[in-house]
Design a protein around this motif. Structure first.
Motif, mmCIF file in Angstrom:
data_model
loop_
_atom_site.group_PDB
_atom_site.id
_atom_site.type_symbol
_atom_site.label_atom_id
_atom_site.label_comp_id
_atom_site.label_asym_id
_atom_site.label_seq_id
_atom_site.Cartn_x
_atom_site.Cartn_y
_atom_site.Cartn_z
ATOM 1 N N GLY A 591 0.818 -1.205 0.000
ATOM 2 C CA GLY A 591 0.000 0.000 0.000
ATOM 3 C C GLY A 591 0.850 1.251 0.000
ATOM 4 N N TRP A 596 -1.368 3.756 -2.468
ATOM 5 C CA TRP A 596 -2.760 3.310 -2.495
ATOM 6 C C TRP A 596 -3.667 4.385 -1.919
ATOM 7 C CZ3 TRP A 596 -5.109 -0.816 -4.687
ATOM 8 C CH2 TRP A 596 -6.443 -1.048 -4.340
ATOM 9 N N ARG A 606 -6.306 1.088 -10.049
ATOM 10 C CA ARG A 606 -5.408 0.184 -9.321
ATOM 11 C C ARG A 606 -6.183 -1.053 -8.885
ATOM 12 N NH1 ARG A 606 -4.017 4.920 -6.325
ATOM 13 N NH2 ARG A 606 -1.928 5.711 -6.827
ATOM 14 N N LEU A 608 -5.690 -4.517 -6.277
ATOM 15 C CA LEU A 608 -4.913 -5.148 -5.214
ATOM 16 C C LEU A 608 -5.255 -6.627 -5.149
ATOM 17 C CD1 LEU A 608 -3.247 -5.124 -2.483
ATOM 18 C CD2 LEU A 608 -5.449 -4.623 -1.366
ATOM 19 N N VAL A 621 -0.001 -4.735 -6.276
ATOM 20 C CA VAL A 621 -0.890 -3.699 -6.789
ATOM 21 C C VAL A 621 -0.529 -3.474 -8.248
ATOM 22 C CG1 VAL A 621 -1.523 -1.259 -6.707
ATOM 23 C CG2 VAL A 621 -1.289 -2.564 -4.582
#
Length: 747
Positions: A591, A596, A606, A608, A621
């Motif tokens: 992150g 993020w 994005r 994850l 990511v």
């Protein structure tokens, strides 16, 4: 070594008592170390201290028995020995060693047990100890499951330390000094006055000394090799085209062969007409082999051309032959009598779903995938005077030795397997079908070396692929949180298929069907993962990251869907639910790396994904842009926890390669079947990621775990779901079936 042995033996006794109700079976056999294969043919003045180190008057030889398939296994094994032996790797010889029980893998068998990597319970420790026992008693010499470093981390360091301390003792005897007065440095014992006695000069004396049994391993703060940035031992050869692979070998008088077998794997050859082929230039013979024919010629190209000219009539494929019907069989397998496992069953999922105001449902699919290593399957064989020599790359040397001996009618010790570096594998060289064919040829043409090489088309269409699978998710959200997660997946059993080909039974549930899904470290209140076993169809095999390769896509795609249904940030929700500190730190790291939560702008997104596989928490990511002409993958951020990063350069290369591998296959690749035959026969139809499509990749290795882990496979599972989740974030389009190119274009 004494301490290491004590721990291992204690684990065995605890494990056997728990498993067999107090009957400690095989204790004597387990305590007894396998014979050192290097001691069998030692010459005068040669010394071996254990199965991993041999020294003579000319050289120091390090044995690195786990196969090098391009992942740097020889290099890391050599560095593990060198760190304690105190040698520089440019001064030693590195060899893979012979097939031998001494090179057993004590870690890999645990991957087939339903033991969560995050568990340190008595049952988990017992299971891991039992796996070590099985590996040792079976002499399970195998490379796979990212097990090289976990299995060899301590064993090879101990081997180097034993050799070092024995050489110090030899120097003490030779000089009359106390061993405590001596030290080692770069392949020599150094006396108090600075005089250097090279290890090679001490070999003859050391050969007469019983190896030192109890050694102290060096503190990592003193390491010269491990944990430092350095060049892999094979990098120069591979960068200059001088690395010798099996496909490069040449011997005087060698003939060249290739094979054609039934396009339906395991199907029969009913008849063949070889007149046209036999009349072609350079052709020496057309021979029958199991399921097909072999052509022997004076070069490989002529063998290829002649093989195509043989008129073959094939029997039917012994399985459902069309992809649509294969998927129908998978879809029909979500029934009670095909349930294979339910290792995760927390709370009361059914009650929570029945009470939910809304149930989130989704179905996902993954296709068959070929291994498609760049070097096609090949082997050089020679049978002469009751001796069979085989030169090839393999991950299963002892299994291969045994099967070759059976075909040739020899004892295993009459089969001499020379293991070579492989030009890729991704699990393909866990099979021995190509060597079986080569040996069948050698039996019919003794006394001449035969190089058997598959054409690219034969290699692609006769692969044992990664299995197809379907997953069905049902879940519920409540109060802005994921409340219930029910995931079921159905797939053929890789374990049963592979073991069946070597004549071994597959007992119990197949963990691979649910690997990378059932053992994820999230405290979802009502959480269930169920595996269903599809009856055998196309013979299947281990593919890089095995079951987690597809289950990561299933689990993390559905997790993302539930997060969006709950209106919660996917990273924040994973962090809230995560129960495993190293996994939490991996999520936090990725992150932070990716920024993020910041705004990427219109048309960008994005995604994850997180998967704990092979004991390694790995989070990724992926950033993408919707260009109007297609999806562009811009950047990928990867964080993984392996306990200790032993080779920072190769660590980054392995994770970056796993990302490229995972993304490329998710974008473009599938194997489909018609009439039992694979339809994709070369790279034009099985297209990985192109160089211009490769994103920037940033890698971070964490060292918070309590056990050493491997990194060859864990980078693959999060790639596909992270890409799918990114496409959704950028476009609003949720794609639930791989490959993605069936629904979007990539630029």
């Amino acid at each position: 070594m004494g301490r290491v042995r004590t721990i291992a033996r204690r684990s065995f006794l605890i494990g056997s008592a728990a498993i067999l109700g107090g009957v400690a079976f095989g204790t004597y056999l387990y305590k007894r170390d396998p014979e050192n294969p290097l001691a069998a043919d030692l010459g005068p003045g040669e010394a071996t201290f254990n199965p991993f180190v041999k020294i003579d008057a000319e050289k120091v030889t390090l044995i690195t028995p786990r196969a090098d398939l391009g992942q740097g296994a020889y290099s890391v094994q050599a560095h593990l020995i060198a760190e304690e032996l105190d040698v520089d790797l440019d001064t030693v010889v590195i060899e893979p060693g012979p097939p031998a029980p001494a090179y057993y893998n004590g870690v890999v068998a645990a991957e087939g047990m339903p033991i969560a990597a995050t568990s340190d319970s008595l049952g988990a420790r017992t299971g891991r100890g039992a796996a070590n026992v099985v590996g040792k008693l079976m002499g399970l010499q195998l490379t796979g499951g990212s097990s090289t470093v976990p299995d060899m981390y301590e064993r090879l360091r101990v081997a180097g330390a034993v050799a070092r301390e024995t050489l110090i003792l030899a120097a003490a005897q030779q000089t009359g000094l106390e061993a405590a007065q001596l030290r080692t440095e770069s392949g020599a014992v150094v006396l108090p006055d600075g005089t250097r006695l090279d290890y090679t000069d001490l070999a003859a004396v050391a050969a007469e000394i019983e190896p030192v049994a109890d050694v102290v391993l060096r503190d990592p703060a003193q390491w010269r090799h491990l944990g430092k940035e350095h060049q892999r031992t094979d990098i120069v050869a591979k960068s200059t085209g001088t690395q010798t692979y099996g496909i490069d070998l040449s011997f005087e008088g060698m003939l060249h062969a290739t094979t054609r077998t039934n396009p339906g794997l395991g199907g029969a050859l009913e008849r063949f007409e070889a007149g046209e082929a036999e009349a072609m230039r350079g052709v020496k013979a057309v021979l029958p082999i199991t399921g097909g024919i072999a052509v022997v010629a004076d070069n490989t190209w002529r063998a290829f051309q002649a093989a195509r000219a043989v008129d073959c009539t094939w029997g039917p494929a012994p399985y459902i032959g069309e992809t649509e019907k294969q998927f129908a069989e998978v879809a029909a397998s979500f029934v009670d009598d095909r349930q294979d496992s339910r290792f995760k069953d927390r709370g009361n999922v059914q009650a929570k779903l029945e009470a939910a105001a809304e149930v989130v449902e989704a179905e996902y699919r993954i296709p068959y995938l070929a291994h498609a290593p760049l070097e096609p399957m090949n082997a050089v064989v020679k049978l002469s005077d009751g001796r069979l020599d085989i030169w090839t790359g393999t991950q299963i040397p002892r299994f291969m030795q045994a099967s070759a001996a059976k075909i040739a009618g020899l004892d295993a010790d009459q089969v001499h397997l020379h293991v070579l570096v492989s030009g890729g594998s991704f699990g393909r060289r866990l099979e021995d079908d190509y060597v079986r064919q080569a040996v069948e040829i050698a039996v019919q043409m003794p006394d001449v070396p035969i190089k058997m090489t598959w054409s690219r088309e034969e290699d692609m269409t006769h692969d044992f692929p990664r299995p197809l699978a379907i997953a069905r998710g049902r879940g519920a959200v409540s109060g802005g949180a994921v409340a219930a997660f029910d995931l079921a997946m159905a797939a053929p059993s890789v374990t049963a298929s592979q073991l069946g080909r070597i004549g071994q039974p597959a007992l119990g549930s197949d963990v691979a069907i649910v690997a990378g899904a059932w053992d994820q470290p999230f405290a979802i209140p009502d959480y269930r993962v169920t595996g269903y076993r599809v009856p055998p169809m196309v013979p299947v095999s281990s593919w890089r990251s095995v079951g987690a390769s597809g289950n990561g896509f299933f689990h993390e795609s559905f997790f993302d869907e539930l997060c969006h249904a709950a209106g919660v940030d996917p990273l924040e929700e994973r962090l809230r639910l995560c129960t495993h500190t190293p996994s939490r730190k991996v999520l936090e790291a990725v992150g932070e790396m990716s920024g993020w939560g910041s705004d990427l702008g219109e048309g960008r997104g994005r995604g994850l994904a997180f998967t704990l596989s092979f004991g390694v928490p790995c989070a990724q990511v992926v950033e993408v842009s919707d260009t109007g002409d297609g999806i562009r993958i811009d950047r990928v951020f990867v964080a993984a926890e392996v306990g200790r990063v032993l080779d920072p350069v190769n660590f980054e290369a392995q994770l970056s390669g796993g990302v490229i591998w995972g993304l490329g296959h998710a974008m473009n690749c599938e194997i489909t079947y018609e009439g039992g035959a694979a339809q994709q026969d070369n790279f034009h139809a099985f297209e990985g990621m192109r160089m211009h499509q490769a994103p920037q990749i940033e890698v971070r290795g964490l060292e918070n775990g309590d056990r050493i882990r491997g990194i060859g496979e864990p980078g693959v599972p999060p790639a596909a779901p992270a890409l799918g989740n990114a496409i959704f974030a950028a476009t609003g389009k949720r794609i639930r079936a791989l490959p993605f190119w069936n629904e979007v274009d990539f630029v």
